[in-house]
Design a protein around this motif. Structure first.
Motif, PDB file in Angstrom:
ATOM      1  N   THR A   1     -27.012 -19.306   6.214  1.00 13.35           N
ATOM      2  CA  THR A   1     -27.763 -20.148   5.688  1.00 13.35           C
ATOM      3  C   THR A   1     -26.697 -21.630   5.236  1.00 13.35           C
ATOM      4  OG1 THR A   1     -29.168 -21.010   3.779  1.00 13.35           O
ATOM      5  CG2 THR A   1     -27.318 -19.398   3.129  1.00 13.35           C
ATOM      6  N   ALA A   2     -26.910 -22.549   4.823  1.00 16.06           N
ATOM      7  CA  ALA A   2     -26.124 -23.797   4.507  1.00 16.06           C
ATOM      8  C   ALA A   2     -25.202 -23.373   3.379  1.00 16.06           C
ATOM      9  CB  ALA A   2     -26.901 -25.011   4.140  1.00 16.06           C
ATOM     10  N   THR A   3     -23.960 -23.807   3.257  1.00 18.60           N
ATOM     11  CA  THR A   3     -23.102 -23.336   2.295  1.00 18.60           C
ATOM     12  C   THR A   3     -23.634 -24.375   1.225  1.00 18.60           C
ATOM     13  OG1 THR A   3     -21.720 -25.130   3.028  1.00 18.60           O
ATOM     14  CG2 THR A   3     -20.965 -23.227   3.584  1.00 18.60           C
TER      15      THR A   3
ATOM     16  N   VAL B   1     -26.789 -27.651  -4.615  1.00 20.43           N
ATOM     17  CA  VAL B   1     -26.325 -28.737  -3.872  1.00 20.43           C
ATOM     18  C   VAL B   1     -25.865 -28.085  -2.522  1.00 20.43           C
ATOM     19  CG1 VAL B   1     -24.871 -30.443  -3.667  1.00 20.43           C
ATOM     20  CG2 VAL B   1     -25.729 -30.163  -5.663  1.00 20.43           C
ATOM     21  N   GLU B   2     -26.516 -28.507  -1.404  1.00 18.41           N
ATOM     22  CA  GLU B   2     -25.928 -27.729  -0.130  1.00 18.41           C
ATOM     23  C   GLU B   2     -25.871 -28.694   0.930  1.00 18.41           C
ATOM     24  OE1 GLU B   2     -29.089 -24.933   0.281  1.00 18.41           O
ATOM     25  OE2 GLU B   2     -30.030 -26.213   2.008  1.00 18.41           O
ATOM     26  N   GLN B   3     -25.176 -28.175   1.890  1.00 20.49           N
ATOM     27  CA  GLN B   3     -24.688 -28.649   3.197  1.00 20.49           C
ATOM     28  C   GLN B   3     -25.927 -29.168   4.087  1.00 20.49           C
ATOM     29  OE1 GLN B   3     -23.512 -25.359   5.884  1.00 20.49           O
ATOM     30  NE2 GLN B   3     -22.366 -26.670   7.339  1.00 20.49           N
ATOM     31  N   PHE B   4     -26.003 -30.067   4.764  1.00 21.32           N
ATOM     32  CA  PHE B   4     -26.917 -30.596   5.563  1.00 21.32           C
ATOM     33  C   PHE B   4     -26.920 -30.110   6.761  1.00 21.32           C
ATOM     34  CE2 PHE B   4     -28.644 -33.650   8.709  1.00 21.32           C
ATOM     35  CZ  PHE B   4     -30.170 -33.792   8.560  1.00 21.32           C
ATOM     36  N   LEU B   5     -28.060 -29.363   7.272  1.00 21.25           N
ATOM     37  CA  LEU B   5     -27.911 -28.661   8.818  1.00 21.25           C
ATOM     38  C   LEU B   5     -28.720 -29.404   9.509  1.00 21.25           C
ATOM     39  CD1 LEU B   5     -28.504 -24.939   7.608  1.00 21.25           C
ATOM     40  CD2 LEU B   5     -26.484 -26.081   8.437  1.00 21.25           C
TER      41      LEU B   5
END
Ligand code: AMP
Ligand code: GLY
Length: 426
Positions: free
Chosen positions: A121-123, A190-194
């Motif tokens: 999953t996104a970091t 708050v996460e990384q955009f994939l």
């Protein structure tokens, strides 16, 4: 069997239509249902979250199985409500327990679960008011775009993809300091955009075993070519052409199996659908989100492709016998196109008379009702998404064209639908 289906959208009409075809179905009730489910069973005027009334109704009608469509009653604990009362504990309830439904009900819970079980999953990091300043710093240093997610259920509006840092900081402040999403935004992921192509994968689990159902792709933006604001979904295709055996094997071993095993290890009771919202990044699957129910409009293409008796499947789920089941899938492609009220997803009017419903039946297509209501002998609009027309074909193009053609025979004031569903695969 006597069956109660909870919910009242296109997903529930598709489920009701399929349940109606089951040789096990003696009587079907839908609470609250819509003008379409009324054709498959008997609508009952009880809301999906009125647990006391639903339980009383089940006892009165001697219901054997309750099938829950939407997330809200699941996240609020309908499963536990039935299981904890001695009068209703014998009733099969299809859906996760309240704790397990947190996979959908709390993004932070889902992220922590994935992290612990090594599910791609996104970091991410999570923040609340207590570590707000740390969050500001995290966003300042985060590559763009950055994704902000309200932790709780926010009617599909709780995810913001920010391409601009100032906008990200302003949104973060609005959600945490000014409760833009109320309680749901007390915690923010708050996460990384994939970057990649999305796909919805559905597994039915009994808590030990699972079976994979057909996959699908939905089209969330209101405008042609995936433009404009997000909606509940404007159409869907199944199967998804890029999801070949190699990709699906990765999904099974890296995502579905660790999820089912993780739920069991964590003693999270789960007898129902796990909906994996995935994104393929250079052919590698990542989880964007979990949902604890069928998707809408995905159900309208997934369910018609399942050849098995749905009630048989769900009873096997409740009895933890899914290992005995072999899923059979129709090889044809299904495409569904959603007709919405003018103005949706913003303001729209309801109560518009729908014309052409009876004349437009063509073999190979099914009209599912989403937001409709019967008033006297007329069917009128009662929501943003109004009708969902599913067609089969040998190709996406063929099925999509037929659904579009069908919708052209139907009229209500303000009707709008996308004519390009499945466009990137045609
Ligand atoms: P959700 O409410 O979690 O379904 O998110 C809504 C939509 O936001 C998803 O369907 C994706 O299109 C997009 N999205 C969510 N998280 C990400 C991410 N980490 N990277 C890229 N897109 C995302
Ligand atoms: N179509 C996406 C959902 O049901 O959440």
């Amino acid at each position: 069997m006597k069956i109660l289906l909870v919910g009242g959208g296109g997903r529930e009409h598709a489920l009701a239509w399929k349940i109606r075809h089951s040789h096990l179905c003696e009587q079907l009730f839908i609470a609250p249902g819509n003008a379409g489910t009324d054709l498959c069973g008997e609508n009952v005027d009880i809301k999906a979250t009125e647990f006391d009334k639903l339980a009383d109704f089940c006892l009165e009608k001697e219901i054997d199985i309750v099938i829950v469509g939407p997330e809200e009653p699941l996240v609020k604990g309908i499963y536990d409500f039935f299981k904890k009362k001695s009068s209703t504990e014998h009733i099969h309830v299809i859906g996760p327990s309240k704790d397990a439904a947190q996979l959908e009900g709390s993004k932070a819970f889902a992220k922590e679960f994935m992290h612990r079980y090594n599910i791609p999953t996104a970091t991410y990091k999570e923040f609340t008011l207590s570590n707000y300043e740390e969050g500001v710093e995290y966003i300042r240093n985060h590559p763009l775009p950055v994704v902000l997610k309200a932790d709780g259920l926010a009617a599909g509006k709780g995810v913001i993809i920010c391409t601009n840092r100032l906008e990200a900081l302003a949104e973060f402040e609005l959600i945490i300091q000014r409760a833009k999403f109320g309680e749901a935004g007390k915690r923010v992921v708050v996460e990384q955009f994939l970057e990649g192509i999305e796909i919805s994968v559905f597994a039915l689990t009994d808590g030990i075993n699972y079976v994979l159902l057909p996959n699908a792709k939905d089209y969330k933006r209101v405008g042609v070519g995936d433009t404009g604001p997000n909606t509940g979904g404007m159409g869907a295709v199944s199967p998804v052409p890029f999801a070949d055996d190699v990709f699906m094997e990765k999904v099974k071993t890296r995502i579905v199996e660790p999820t089912v095993t993780g739920l069991k290890k964590d003693k999270l009771e789960y007898k129902g659908i796990i909906f994996f919202g995935l994104i393929s990044v250079k052919d590698e699957p990542y989880v964007i989100e979990y949902n604890c129910r069928f998707g809408d409009p995905e159900t309208e293409v997934v369910v018609p492709r399942i050849k098995n008796d749905l009630v048989e499947l769900l009873v096997a789920t409740s009895q933890q016998r899914l290992n005995e089941i072999k899923i059979e899938i129709d090889e044809q492609t299904a495409v569904t196109v959603v007709a919405v009220s003018g103005g949706y997803p913003d303001g729209y009017q309801t109560g518009k008379v729908i014309e052409g419903l009876d004349d437009s039946i063509i073999e190979g297509s099914i009209i599912f009702h989403s937001g409709t209501q019967k008033v006297d002998d007329k069917v009128v609009t009662a929501g943003g998404r109004v009708l969902t027309v599913t067609s089969f074909g040998d190709t996406i193009r063929e099925a999509a064209e037929q659904s579009t053609y069908m919708l052209e025979q139907i009229y209500f004031d303000g009707i709008y639908f996308r004519e390009d569903i499945g466009y990137e695969f045609k």
